[in-house]
Design a protein around this motif. Structure first.
Motif, PDB file in Angstrom:
ATOM      1  N   VAL A   1       5.820  25.584  39.679  1.00  0.00           N
ATOM      2  CA  VAL A   1       5.109  25.007  40.827  1.00  0.00           C
ATOM      3  C   VAL A   1       4.854  26.146  41.798  1.00  0.00           C
ATOM      4  CG1 VAL A   1       5.244  23.465  42.817  1.00  0.00           C
ATOM      5  CG2 VAL A   1       6.131  22.705  40.608  1.00  0.00           C
ATOM      6  N   THR A   2       3.612  26.265  42.239  1.00  0.00           N
ATOM      7  CA  THR A   2       3.263  27.289  43.228  1.00  0.00           C
ATOM      8  C   THR A   2       2.450  26.655  44.346  1.00  0.00           C
ATOM      9  OG1 THR A   2       1.252  27.862  42.028  1.00  0.00           O
ATOM     10  CG2 THR A   2       3.207  29.214  41.593  1.00  0.00           C
ATOM     11  N   VAL A   3       2.522  27.259  45.512  1.00  0.00           N
ATOM     12  CA  VAL A   3       1.640  26.895  46.613  1.00  0.00           C
ATOM     13  C   VAL A   3       0.967  28.179  47.081  1.00  0.00           C
ATOM     14  CG1 VAL A   3       1.410  25.893  48.921  1.00  0.00           C
ATOM     15  CG2 VAL A   3       3.114  24.969  47.318  1.00  0.00           C
ATOM     16  N   VAL A   4      -0.359  28.133  47.127  1.00  0.00           N
ATOM     17  CA  VAL A   4      -1.179  29.248  47.591  1.00  0.00           C
ATOM     18  C   VAL A   4      -1.867  28.796  48.876  1.00  0.00           C
ATOM     19  CG1 VAL A   4      -3.184  30.708  47.055  1.00  0.00           C
ATOM     20  CG2 VAL A   4      -1.546  30.114  45.256  1.00  0.00           C
ATOM     21  N   VAL A   5      -1.855  29.653  49.886  1.00  0.00           N
ATOM     22  CA  VAL A   5      -2.491  29.346  51.168  1.00  0.00           C
ATOM     23  C   VAL A   5      -3.507  30.445  51.449  1.00  0.00           C
ATOM     24  CG1 VAL A   5      -2.133  28.949  53.629  1.00  0.00           C
ATOM     25  CG2 VAL A   5      -0.365  28.248  51.977  1.00  0.00           C
ATOM     26  N   GLN A   6      -4.754  30.023  51.734  1.00  0.00           N
ATOM     27  CA  GLN A   6      -5.816  30.989  52.033  1.00  0.00           C
ATOM     28  C   GLN A   6      -6.494  30.600  53.336  1.00  0.00           C
ATOM     29  OE1 GLN A   6      -7.547  30.438  47.855  1.00  0.00           O
ATOM     30  NE2 GLN A   6      -8.481  32.340  48.572  1.00  0.00           N
ATOM     31  N   ASP A   7      -6.644  31.568  54.239  1.00  0.00           N
ATOM     32  CA  ASP A   7      -7.415  31.335  55.450  1.00  0.00           C
ATOM     33  C   ASP A   7      -8.885  31.573  55.144  1.00  0.00           C
ATOM     34  OD1 ASP A   7      -5.325  30.646  57.228  1.00  0.00           O
ATOM     35  OD2 ASP A   7      -4.755  32.755  57.350  1.00  0.00           O
TER      36      ASP A   7
ATOM     37  N   THR B   1       9.938  24.698  53.818  1.00  0.00           N
ATOM     38  CA  THR B   1       8.986  24.656  54.925  1.00  0.00           C
ATOM     39  C   THR B   1       8.425  26.050  55.126  1.00  0.00           C
ATOM     40  OG1 THR B   1      10.242  22.875  55.964  1.00  0.00           O
ATOM     41  CG2 THR B   1       8.683  24.067  57.360  1.00  0.00           C
ATOM     42  N   SER B   2       7.101  26.148  55.152  1.00  0.00           N
ATOM     43  CA  SER B   2       6.432  27.436  55.299  1.00  0.00           C
ATOM     44  C   SER B   2       5.900  27.616  56.716  1.00  0.00           C
ATOM     45  CB  SER B   2       5.280  27.528  54.304  1.00  0.00           C
ATOM     46  OG  SER B   2       4.509  28.692  54.550  1.00  0.00           O
ATOM     47  N   SER B   3       5.921  28.834  57.184  1.00  0.00           N
ATOM     48  CA  SER B   3       5.315  29.160  58.477  1.00  0.00           C
ATOM     49  C   SER B   3       3.796  29.021  58.419  1.00  0.00           C
ATOM     50  CB  SER B   3       5.700  30.576  58.895  1.00  0.00           C
ATOM     51  OG  SER B   3       5.208  31.507  57.941  1.00  0.00           O
ATOM     52  N   LYS B   4       3.257  28.803  57.219  1.00  0.00           N
ATOM     53  CA  LYS B   4       1.807  28.659  57.051  1.00  0.00           C
ATOM     54  C   LYS B   4       1.349  27.209  57.204  1.00  0.00           C
ATOM     55  CE  LYS B   4       1.239  32.877  54.477  1.00  0.00           C
ATOM     56  NZ  LYS B   4       0.735  33.528  53.281  1.00  0.00           N
ATOM     57  N   GLY B   5       2.266  26.316  57.615  1.00  0.00           N
ATOM     58  CA  GLY B   5       1.834  24.975  58.012  1.00  0.00           C
ATOM     59  C   GLY B   5       2.021  23.871  57.001  1.00  0.00           C
ATOM     60  N   TYR B   6       2.966  23.975  56.096  1.00  0.00           N
ATOM     61  CA  TYR B   6       3.202  22.900  55.129  1.00  0.00           C
ATOM     62  C   TYR B   6       4.671  22.893  54.723  1.00  0.00           C
ATOM     63  CZ  TYR B   6       3.716  26.314  51.450  1.00  0.00           C
ATOM     64  OH  TYR B   6       4.185  27.341  50.693  1.00  0.00           O
TER      65      TYR B   6
ATOM     66  N   ASP C   1       2.478  31.614  48.125  1.00  0.00           N
ATOM     67  CA  ASP C   1       3.340  31.536  49.290  1.00  0.00           C
ATOM     68  C   ASP C   1       4.756  31.177  48.852  1.00  0.00           C
ATOM     69  OD1 ASP C   1       3.653  31.641  52.184  1.00  0.00           O
ATOM     70  OD2 ASP C   1       3.945  29.468  52.083  1.00  0.00           O
ATOM     71  N   VAL C   2       4.864  30.187  47.956  1.00  0.00           N
ATOM     72  CA  VAL C   2       6.152  29.838  47.345  1.00  0.00           C
ATOM     73  C   VAL C   2       5.921  29.549  45.869  1.00  0.00           C
ATOM     74  CG1 VAL C   2       7.224  28.911  49.443  1.00  0.00           C
ATOM     75  CG2 VAL C   2       6.021  27.374  47.888  1.00  0.00           C
ATOM     76  N   ALA C   3       6.978  29.720  45.086  1.00  0.00           N
ATOM     77  CA  ALA C   3       6.912  29.419  43.655  1.00  0.00           C
ATOM     78  C   ALA C   3       8.301  28.999  43.189  1.00  0.00           C
ATOM     79  CB  ALA C   3       6.443  30.636  42.866  1.00  0.00           C
ATOM     80  N   PHE C   4       8.326  28.039  42.264  1.00  0.00           N
ATOM     81  CA  PHE C   4       9.565  27.553  41.671  1.00  0.00           C
ATOM     82  C   PHE C   4       9.357  27.411  40.173  1.00  0.00           C
ATOM     83  CE2 PHE C   4       9.550  26.147  46.017  1.00  0.00           C
ATOM     84  CZ  PHE C   4      10.852  26.348  46.447  1.00  0.00           C
TER      85      PHE C   4
ATOM     86  N   LEU D   1      -6.958  26.736  53.442  1.00  0.00           N
ATOM     87  CA  LEU D   1      -6.954  26.053  52.153  1.00  0.00           C
ATOM     88  C   LEU D   1      -5.543  26.080  51.589  1.00  0.00           C
ATOM     89  CD1 LEU D   1      -8.387  24.809  49.667  1.00  0.00           C
ATOM     90  CD2 LEU D   1      -8.832  27.153  48.896  1.00  0.00           C
ATOM     91  N   TYR D   2      -5.022  24.896  51.293  1.00  0.00           N
ATOM     92  CA  TYR D   2      -3.701  24.748  50.686  1.00  0.00           C
ATOM     93  C   TYR D   2      -3.902  24.292  49.246  1.00  0.00           C
ATOM     94  CZ  TYR D   2      -2.094  24.660  55.521  1.00  0.00           C
ATOM     95  OH  TYR D   2      -1.844  24.983  56.827  1.00  0.00           O
ATOM     96  N   THR D   3      -3.311  24.991  48.298  1.00  0.00           N
ATOM     97  CA  THR D   3      -3.414  24.631  46.892  1.00  0.00           C
ATOM     98  C   THR D   3      -2.024  24.628  46.278  1.00  0.00           C
ATOM     99  OG1 THR D   3      -5.568  25.714  46.786  1.00  0.00           O
ATOM    100  CG2 THR D   3      -4.498  25.185  44.686  1.00  0.00           C
TER     101      THR D   3
END
Length: 181
Positions: A77-83, A39-44, A62-65, A152-154
């Motif tokens: 697997v990565t998640v990138v978050v951009q405002d 769980t990320s503080s960035k909303g996902y 933001d996270v990577a595995f 933006l969540y990717t």
């Protein structure tokens, strides 16, 4: 005008494709985890099964595995978050178009395999599949991106050529487990 500003905003952040990472030359004993919800503080949040090792300090992510090495590469697997500035009034279609134009600059030998409209926590999202050259071999990317509240969540899955079907399915399940808060 907004498309130009949105392009600049997206260029200032990381491109949504995370390049394939080569396996370390002398791997240390990986730290495995049980199935967890990250769980990320960035909303996902995303669910990650055992066997996937968290990576720290991946530029732009933001996270990577990662998982076990396949050839010279490791499934990632990565998640990138951009405002994105609210005044740009960016739509998912705007983001899609900008990223589509940028992909050939970032992915060598790009072959686009498909696009599908999906939902993430009720939000419209776009799912892409494409192949290209990674750092050490041919890879397949599966990517889902969505916008919520000017963010933006990717989520991106990178699979080296020759990845076993069960491991590929685990990676896809991580992507589809993404929920927005």
């Amino acid at each position: 005008m907004n498309r130009v500003l949105l392009s600049l905003a997206l260029l200032a952040g990381p491109f949504v494709t995370v390049q394939a990472q080569t396996a370390p030359a002398a791997p240390t004993e990986p730290r495995t985890i049980e199935t967890i919800t990250a769980t990320s503080s960035k909303g996902y949040s995303i669910r990650v099964p055992s066997g996937w090792t968290p990576l720290k300090n991946v530029p732009g992510a933001d996270v990577a595995f990662i998982n076990k090495t396949i050839g010279a590469l490791r499934p990632t697997v990565t998640v990138v978050v951009q405002d994105i500035p609210a005044e740009l009034k960016a739509t998912l279609a705007d983001v899609r178009d900008i990223n589509e134009r940028r992909m050939p600059e970032v992915v060598t030998k790009l072959k686009f395999l498909g696009e599908k409209n999906v939902k993430v926590s009720g939000q419209p999202a776009i799912l892409w599949s494409y192949t290209g050259d990674g750092e050490g071999g041919t890879v397949r990317w599966t990517q889902i991106f969505t916008l919520k509240n000017n963010r933006l969540y990717t989520a991106t899955l990178m699979l080296p050529s020759g990845t076993p079907a069960d491991l590929a399915e685990q990676g896809r399940a991580i992507l589809t487990s993404m929920t927005l808060k």
